[in-house]
Structures are given as structure tokens and as C-alpha cells.
Design a protein around this motif. Sequence first.
Motif, short mmCIF file in Angstrom:
data_model
loop_
_atom_site.label_atom_id
_atom_site.label_comp_id
_atom_site.label_asym_id
_atom_site.label_seq_id
_atom_site.Cartn_x
_atom_site.Cartn_y
_atom_site.Cartn_z
N UNK A 172 0.99 -1.17 0.31
CA UNK A 172 -0.03 0.15 0.35
C UNK A 172 1.11 1.35 -0.02
N UNK A 173 0.32 2.33 -0.94
CA UNK A 173 1.24 3.81 -0.82
C UNK A 173 0.78 4.82 -0.56
N UNK A 174 1.97 5.12 0.38
CA UNK A 174 1.59 6.37 1.06
C UNK A 174 1.76 8.06 0.47
N UNK A 175 1.89 8.38 1.57
CA UNK A 175 2.30 10.08 0.68
C UNK A 175 2.55 10.88 2.43
N UNK A 176 3.38 11.60 1.91
CA UNK A 176 4.00 12.83 2.91
C UNK A 176 3.69 14.27 2.64
N UNK A 177 3.52 15.23 3.24
CA UNK A 177 3.42 16.79 3.30
C UNK A 177 4.47 16.97 4.00
N UNK A 178 5.04 17.94 3.84
CA UNK A 178 5.92 19.33 4.25
C UNK A 178 6.21 20.16 3.94
N UNK A 179 6.37 21.38 5.13
CA UNK A 179 6.23 22.66 5.19
C UNK A 179 8.03 23.18 4.65
N UNK A 180 8.31 23.53 4.54
CA UNK A 180 9.86 24.99 4.83
C UNK A 180 9.59 25.90 6.28
N UNK A 181 10.18 26.68 6.30
CA UNK A 181 9.71 27.70 7.37
C UNK A 181 11.04 28.19 7.34
N UNK A 182 11.44 29.59 6.86
CA UNK A 182 12.75 30.39 6.48
C UNK A 182 12.78 30.59 7.99
N UNK A 183 13.84 30.94 9.02
CA UNK A 183 14.27 30.97 9.98
C UNK A 183 13.51 32.64 10.77
N UNK A 184 14.04 32.92 9.52
CA UNK A 184 14.05 35.03 9.61
C UNK A 184 12.27 35.02 8.86
N UNK A 185 12.23 36.57 8.67
CA UNK A 185 11.42 37.11 7.60
C UNK A 185 12.41 37.86 6.76
N UNK A 186 12.21 37.53 5.58
CA UNK A 186 13.87 38.86 5.10
C UNK A 186 13.48 39.74 4.42
N UNK A 187 12.21 39.57 4.23
CA UNK A 187 11.07 40.69 3.46
C UNK A 187 11.44 42.55 4.19
N UNK A 188 11.40 41.78 6.30
CA UNK A 188 10.93 42.47 6.92
C UNK A 188 12.84 43.18 6.70
N UNK A 189 14.20 42.48 6.30
CA UNK A 189 14.92 43.31 6.49
C UNK A 189 15.62 42.89 5.33
N UNK A 190 14.79 43.56 4.22
CA UNK A 190 14.42 44.71 3.20
C UNK A 190 15.60 43.53 2.16
N UNK A 191 15.68 42.30 2.21
CA UNK A 191 16.15 41.68 1.28
C UNK A 191 15.45 41.75 0.32
N UNK A 192 14.19 41.65 0.21
CA UNK A 192 12.90 42.05 -1.24
C UNK A 192 12.03 42.58 -0.03
N UNK A 193 10.90 42.65 -1.14
CA UNK A 193 9.74 43.63 -1.00
C UNK A 193 8.77 42.65 -0.60
#
Length: 381
Positions: A172-193
Motif C-alpha cells: 500500500x502506497x503512502x504519501x507525505x507532506x512537508x512545510x519549509x519555514x525560513x528562520x527569519x522574515x527576510x522581507x522585514x530586513x529588506x532583502x526583498x519587498x
Amino acid sequence: MTNVSEDYLNQLTNDPLGPVALHLKQKLLPIEGEGGVIFPPTYADIGYNIDTLSDGTKVATIDSVGSQANRLEPLFKTPPYSGLIPQIEVDYGSGKVSILEVGHRLGDALVRSSTLQKEAQDAFKELLASGNAQKLAKLAPTSLVFGVWDSRDTQAKLPRLVQSVIRAWGVEVLTRSAQYNPPIDYSALEVFSEEDKAKQEGDPKSPLAKRGFVHVPSGSALGGIVCRNGIEQDITINLVALRRLQAGSDEETKTLRRYLLGLSLVVATAPMDGFLRQGCLLVPVPDSDAKWQIVGRDGKRSTIAMAHDFATDYAVAKAAEFVVGESRLGDKAVKFSRDLAKTDAASGDKKASAGAKAGKGGKGKKPGASDGASEDVAEEA
């Protein structure tokens, strides 16, 4: 149970009406135990290789015949087995590679692109002309043990003496899900808008997602399989194919076949390295009744005692009688030739062009038609 002796094994190599094969069916378990999730290999376009039988049973390939051969062959690089065969490396300038690690064995492009080319070609031609496999065995005996097809040159083809495959039943085949969360908010540091973040977040193909700057969910990816009806490894030593191999004289033929049977027994009885890929570490079922069987021409099976230590002793003795071919390591390694490689690559372009022209004229292979190749190549781990 039949007790195996040296004389018994010698007889297997020469009796034209003798048994057809030695066979072992071994039950395996994930390291997590029964019901544990394992990950089969994934293949381009299809993902897992799972077949559905007429009764609805699903069967998954856990390790194919070709992949098993590629895993087993390097055993002969390590002591105490390394002395059983010639050790040959190809020096390509910035490093060296053993011919035990090339996927097409003696028929590989690397061999044709080295100073070993003529010896390999002569060995294949002698096999085609007279059926004499002596030169091949002196040069690359594992090409006889695991099979070889010189499909890009002489067309010489030899079946495997040893075949192993691992399958899982009732999967029986299973599936998996994942979520990548960056460690900081780069937009708040104006790396991009904030606008760029909003546009690209959640899209795994976006530039910022690929570089790991924004949140990226991943859902419904392959998540392995559960095996309801067990995992089995089948190992077969083909005695019919072994007895078809010839050498120069009757005595040389006997010596050749016994040598190759010794190599086959060593690799077939060696303790299993069950780490096939990430998420797939297998071990034999403890206290199982797995036994080697000898299969007669009438299909009758009888159990034989086949210990790895005995197989190794037999192989050592028969290697000494055969006189193992010359090893070429270190300063004696064969040399890669850029000129030979360029010539070989150019000949492939010419053949492809000629095939395309033949196809336009209504002759030759249809586009995409298989040539029946049975060579071993690497699978995705």
C-alpha cells in the motif's frame, strides 16, 4: 538435506543432465520490524515500480536485478575476496575508477575509451568466434558472473550466472507532506519587498523558494510503502548457463566453470548489506527457514547445506587452479584515452544519424523502439 562437498560442486559444473539451478528465497524485514514503512527506488516518469496482478495484489520492486548486481559486484574489491579476481583500475587523470564500478562492465564506454579496449574487444571476439570465454574470465570474470552485453561494439552477449531481486508483496502506497519555514522574515530586513514575498511564497518553483527565503509547502509526495504480505529476496545461480561456457580444452573448460561457480557461490552466500537507500534498511527474518535448494530438470527441489565459509574456501581453491588474471592497479592502471573516447562518441553520432535516415525511409527501428538491452545501470536511490 544434501551435504555439499568439493566433488559435488565440481559435478554440478560438468553434468549435462544435472540440476538447472541453485536457489534461495529469503524473507526480509524493515529494520523497524513487520509493518514498517520502506522506500522503494523511484524511476523517471513512473515513481515507484508497482505492478497490480489479476487478483488485485500489488507487487513493488524494492531492488531490481540490475541494481542488485551493481551492489553485489564491488564485494570483490574487498579482502578476502579481492584476490579471487583481477583488480583493474582506469586512470582518467584526476583519479582512478575500478571496472567493478562501471555499469556495463567490460562493455562499458569507459573500457572502450581506455588502453584496455583492444584486450576487451579481442576477448569478446574470441567468445563470438569459438565460444571460448577464457580471455574474458582472465580479464573481467565478474562480466561472466553478472552478465554482459557489448551492445555498442561486438554485440557479444552473456547471460547472468547470478541473479538477485527483491520484491514486496501486498503493498500500500503512502504519501507525505512537508512545510519549509525560513528562520527569519527576510522581507522585514529588506532583502526583498513584501510584494515579492507575497507573490513567491508557497510556490516551490519561484526563485525565492528555490533559494530557501520564503515559506514553501510540499504535499502529496511519495511517502514509501507498507508491505502486508512480506518482502522477499530471490537469488538464483544458473547452472545451465554455467555449463554452456567453454575454454580451449576439456580440462581448461572444467577449470573455468569451477572457478566461476566459486565466484558465484561467494557473492550469492555473502551476508546481506541491506542498506539499499534512505528509508530502506532491510535484514533477514530471524530464525526463518530460508535454505538453499538445488532444482532438478524435473522441477524437484532438495535442500542443500551451503555455508558462506565453505563457498569461500571452494572459490579460493578454484581460483588457484584457474590462475587469476593480472591485476592493474596504481602505476599499472590502464589509461583513459581522450582520443579513443572522442572516436567512440563520434561513431555513436554517425550511427544515430544513419538510424534516423533509415527511419525516414521506412526501414530500421521505429522511434523509441527498444533494442532489448539488459545492461545494468544505476537506479535512483
